[in-house]
Design a protein around this motif. Structure first.
Motif, PDB file in Angstrom:
ATOM      1  N   ARG A  89       0.825  -1.215   0.000  1.00 54.23           N
ATOM      2  CA  ARG A  89       0.000   0.000   0.000  1.00 54.23           C
ATOM      3  C   ARG A  89       0.858   1.263   0.000  1.00 54.23           C
ATOM      4  O   ARG A  89       0.354   2.366   0.234  1.00 54.23           O
ATOM      5  N   ARG A  90       2.149   1.129  -0.233  1.00 54.72           N
ATOM      6  CA  ARG A  90       3.044   2.287  -0.143  1.00 54.72           C
ATOM      7  C   ARG A  90       2.644   3.362  -1.154  1.00 54.72           C
ATOM      8  O   ARG A  90       2.114   3.039  -2.227  1.00 54.72           O
ATOM      9  N   PRO A  91       2.862   4.613  -0.808  1.00 56.18           N
ATOM     10  CA  PRO A  91       2.464   5.715  -1.704  1.00 56.18           C
ATOM     11  C   PRO A  91       3.157   5.653  -3.076  1.00 56.18           C
ATOM     12  O   PRO A  91       4.247   5.090  -3.205  1.00 56.18           O
ATOM     13  N   ASP A  92       2.515   6.241  -4.043  1.00 54.89           N
ATOM     14  CA  ASP A  92       3.067   6.241  -5.406  1.00 54.89           C
ATOM     15  C   ASP A  92       4.474   6.809  -5.456  1.00 54.89           C
ATOM     16  O   ASP A  92       5.321   6.342  -6.210  1.00 54.89           O
ATOM     17  N   CYS A  94       6.782   6.530  -3.441  1.00 52.52           N
ATOM     18  CA  CYS A  94       7.731   5.478  -3.058  1.00 52.52           C
ATOM     19  C   CYS A  94       7.890   4.474  -4.199  1.00 52.52           C
ATOM     20  O   CYS A  94       8.984   3.982  -4.478  1.00 52.52           O
ATOM     21  N   ARG A  95       6.769   4.163  -4.861  1.00 45.90           N
ATOM     22  CA  ARG A  95       6.815   3.194  -5.964  1.00 45.90           C
ATOM     23  C   ARG A  95       7.630   3.725  -7.137  1.00 45.90           C
ATOM     24  O   ARG A  95       8.298   2.980  -7.848  1.00 45.90           O
ATOM     25  N   GLU A  96       7.535   5.028  -7.352  1.00 47.78           N
ATOM     26  CA  GLU A  96       8.180   5.622  -8.529  1.00 47.78           C
ATOM     27  C   GLU A  96       9.667   5.894  -8.303  1.00 47.78           C
ATOM     28  O   GLU A  96      10.407   6.152  -9.250  1.00 47.78           O
TER      29      GLU A  96
END
Ligand code: SF4
Ligand code: SF4
Length: 135
Positions: A89-92, A94-96
């Motif tokens: 569920r990590r924020p975008d 963090c994903r990017e």
């Protein structure tokens, strides 16, 4: 390429696909930044002096943009291995984030046009930038 122990000058080869595994406590999860309006006036810099007087607040300029940098650990960073407690569920943002060239390769306070670690450094800059700073 040097690893984060660069101050000890220990050369190691680090591939992009294994760098995070070697990054103790996930350096990129130990701070966040906030874009701020470009400071121009004495009043603007006076406000920045107030902000940087607070614990673990840094300020830097990257290109034309100015940022606050808060050296605070994310509450989801798990000890002791630096895993993300909300990985799915990590924020975008963090994903990017990419590890192609990150804090593991270069400390946060290096590589920027301007970087202020504390009140003293920023005040020195203010006195240079505004000839009548103290009047
Ligand atoms: S992206 Fe860089 S700073 Fe973040 S965990 Fe991976 S190696 Fe460490
Ligand atoms: S949410 Fe996870 S990936 Fe994002 S900063 Fe926090 S610990 Fe790191």
């Amino acid at each position: 390429m040097l690893d984060s122990t660069a101050s000890r000058n220990i050369p190691v080869t680090i591939a992009s696909d294994n760098k995070c595994g070697k990054c103790t406590n996930s350096l990129c999860c130990n701070y966040f930044t906030q874009l701020i309006e470009t400071p121009r006036s004495k009043y603007d810099f006076d406000c920045l002096l107030w902000q940087i007087s607070h614990q673990d607040v840094n300020i830097y300029k990257d290109g034309k943009e100015w940022y606050l940098l808060m050296r605070n650990k994310c509450e989801h960073l798990m000890e002791p291995h630096g895993m993300c407690g909300i990985y799915d569920r990590r924020p975008d943002i963090c994903r990017e984030y990419t590890n192609d060239f990150c804090e593991y390769d270069q400390p946060l306070d290096e590589g920027y046009e301007l970087y202020f670690n504390n009140y003293k450094e920023l005040r020195k800059y203010c006195k240079k930038r505004f000839k009548k700073w103290d009047r």
